[in-house]
Design an enzyme around this catalytic site. Sequence first.
Site, PDB file in Angstrom:
ATOM      1  CB  SER A 173       8.272   7.946  -0.796  1.00 45.65           C
ATOM      2  OG  SER A 173       9.447   7.226  -0.812  1.00 45.65           O
ATOM      3  CE1 TYR A 191       5.883   4.237  -4.491  1.00 41.33           C
ATOM      4  CE2 TYR A 191       8.158   4.731  -3.644  1.00 41.33           C
ATOM      5  CZ  TYR A 191       7.022   4.524  -3.557  1.00 41.33           C
ATOM      6  OH  TYR A 191       6.464   4.365  -2.311  1.00 41.33           O
TER       7      TYR A 191
HETATM    8  P1  NAD Z   1       1.742  -2.560   0.230  1.00 34.28           P
HETATM    9  O1  NAD Z   1       1.965  -3.097  -0.986  1.00 34.28           O
HETATM   10  O2  NAD Z   1       1.870  -3.521   1.409  1.00 34.28           O
HETATM   11  O3  NAD Z   1       0.160  -1.827   0.069  1.00 34.28           O
HETATM   12  C1  NAD Z   1      -0.182  -1.320  -0.763  1.00 34.28           C
HETATM   13  C2  NAD Z   1      -1.825  -1.291  -0.856  1.00 34.28           C
HETATM   14  O4  NAD Z   1      -2.274  -0.617  -2.112  1.00 34.28           O
HETATM   15  C3  NAD Z   1      -2.153  -2.779  -1.075  1.00 34.28           C
HETATM   16  O5  NAD Z   1      -3.078  -3.043  -0.277  1.00 34.28           O
HETATM   17  C4  NAD Z   1      -2.897  -2.809  -2.389  1.00 34.28           C
HETATM   18  O6  NAD Z   1      -3.777  -3.894  -2.463  1.00 34.28           O
HETATM   19  C5  NAD Z   1      -3.227  -1.552  -2.766  1.00 34.28           C
HETATM   20  N1  NAD Z   1      -3.610  -1.262  -4.053  1.00 34.28           N
HETATM   21  C6  NAD Z   1      -2.801  -1.572  -5.252  1.00 34.28           C
HETATM   22  N2  NAD Z   1      -3.492  -0.987  -6.126  1.00 34.28           N
HETATM   23  C7  NAD Z   1      -4.771  -0.475  -5.732  1.00 34.28           C
HETATM   24  C8  NAD Z   1      -5.838   0.083  -6.394  1.00 34.28           C
HETATM   25  N3  NAD Z   1      -5.634   0.029  -7.691  1.00 34.28           N
HETATM   26  N4  NAD Z   1      -6.786   0.416  -5.755  1.00 34.28           N
HETATM   27  C9  NAD Z   1      -6.556   0.473  -4.518  1.00 34.28           C
HETATM   28  N5  NAD Z   1      -5.723  -0.144  -3.635  1.00 34.28           N
HETATM   29  C10 NAD Z   1      -4.737  -0.614  -4.506  1.00 34.28           C
HETATM   30  O7  NAD Z   1       2.726  -1.257   0.327  1.00 34.28           O
HETATM   31  P2  NAD Z   1       3.072  -0.470   1.569  1.00 34.28           P
HETATM   32  O8  NAD Z   1       4.431  -0.419   1.530  1.00 34.28           O
HETATM   33  O9  NAD Z   1       2.239  -0.826   2.862  1.00 34.28           O
HETATM   34  O10 NAD Z   1       2.627   0.990   1.075  1.00 34.28           O
HETATM   35  C11 NAD Z   1       1.642   1.816   1.516  1.00 34.28           C
HETATM   36  C12 NAD Z   1       1.998   3.351   0.940  1.00 34.28           C
HETATM   37  O11 NAD Z   1       3.192   3.728   1.562  1.00 34.28           O
HETATM   38  C13 NAD Z   1       2.378   3.335  -0.631  1.00 34.28           C
HETATM   39  O12 NAD Z   1       1.468   4.450  -0.906  1.00 34.28           O
HETATM   40  C14 NAD Z   1       3.453   3.481  -0.628  1.00 34.28           C
HETATM   41  O13 NAD Z   1       4.086   3.674  -1.947  1.00 34.28           O
HETATM   42  C15 NAD Z   1       4.038   4.146   0.366  1.00 34.28           C
HETATM   43  N6  NAD Z   1       5.418   4.131   0.983  1.00 34.28           N
HETATM   44  C16 NAD Z   1       6.015   2.804   1.396  1.00 34.28           C
HETATM   45  C17 NAD Z   1       7.198   2.852   1.889  1.00 34.28           C
HETATM   46  C18 NAD Z   1       7.873   1.512   2.186  1.00 34.28           C
HETATM   47  O14 NAD Z   1       9.135   1.493   2.480  1.00 34.28           O
HETATM   48  N7  NAD Z   1       7.260   0.382   2.110  1.00 34.28           N
HETATM   49  C19 NAD Z   1       8.025   3.813   1.716  1.00 34.28           C
HETATM   50  C20 NAD Z   1       7.277   5.110   1.579  1.00 34.28           C
HETATM   51  C21 NAD Z   1       6.086   5.054   1.085  1.00 34.28           C
END
Ligand code: NAD
Length: 272
Positions: free
Chosen positions: A152, A165
């Site tokens: 991130s 985080y």
């Molecule tokens: P999201 O919440 O839509 O997706 C996260 C997924 O992880 C969900 O499907 C959830 O069911 C799954 N999950 C949670 N706990 C779990 C476990 N114990 N085992 C397996 N799966 C599990 O969020 P997102 O925004 O699509 O995030 C995807 C990735 O991108 C994450 O690593 C997040 O930290 C990262 N990210 C997101 C952003 C943003 O702005 N949304 C920015 C930077 C990084």
Amino acid sequence: MDKLFDVSGKAAVITGATGVLCSEMARELGRRGAKVAVLGLEDDLTELIANQIKQEGGTAIGEVCNVLHKGSLIKARDAVMEAFGRIDILINGAGGNKKDATVSPNLSFFDIPADALEWVFNLNILGTILSTQVFGEVMAKQGKGSVINISSMNSYRPLTNIVAYSAAKAGINNFTQWMAVHFNQNYSADIRVNAIAPGFFLTNQNRFLLVDEKTGEPTPRAKQILSHTPMNRYGVPEDLLGTIIWLCSDASSFVNGVVVPIDGGFSAYSGV
Ligand code: NAD
């Protein structure tokens, strides 16, 4: 050019593939002819996304998989190996943050409960390492593979409030470099480990920080983020796909141990 970025026939495992960002990656890999294992916590959603890929003519399986339980990861690996026979691509997508681990007017840094901090560390860093142990072992035996971790923007410059985080994602960057070297020195020079560092995407994990629950309006934090993003918008999941396909394919054959920002210029802007 098409050959360079070709992922057809490759077997891809995506954890957290039921989430907003990674479900889009799963569908795109499916469209491009990769065989996709959609792994997620929710049975119905893994099936739904795997079925969407199949309806578009792709190949996919859906498997329930908790990245914090090695037994669950091994069970998923068995299913992937039975279906596809190999693993070429691993996207460690499971990750996120939560309210209880976030400083707010109602929760000071000093009062954040240990179990909330632990939850965030475990999901983001432990889950990525365990998943790489289980699926990466197949790559080590094959002598080939590409692992993509999800870091991130806040791994470089920590954002206010999301203390665990930020630290966990900084750990992802460190682990990405460590694992790249470890695979090459001990198993094969043909295994690569990279990460992407998305900027700001409005998804389930950060909605509570960016949208006022009562009014539906952007929070002051959301306005600050957009004013510090030169492209002046949130990213959309599709913005990640070009880099993901590049990192999955031979187009990035000498790219290893790097973290690629995908942030609309956020990291380039000093704010002045
Ligand atoms: P999201 O919440 O839509 O997706 C996260 C997924 O992880 C969900 O499907 C959830 O069911 C799954 N999950 C949670 N706990 C779990 C476990 N114990 N085992 C397996 N799966 C599990 O969020 P997102 O925004 O699509 O995030 C995807 C990735 O991108 C994450 O690593 C997040 O930290 C990262 N990210 C997101 C952003 C943003 O702005 N949304 C920015 C930077 C990084």
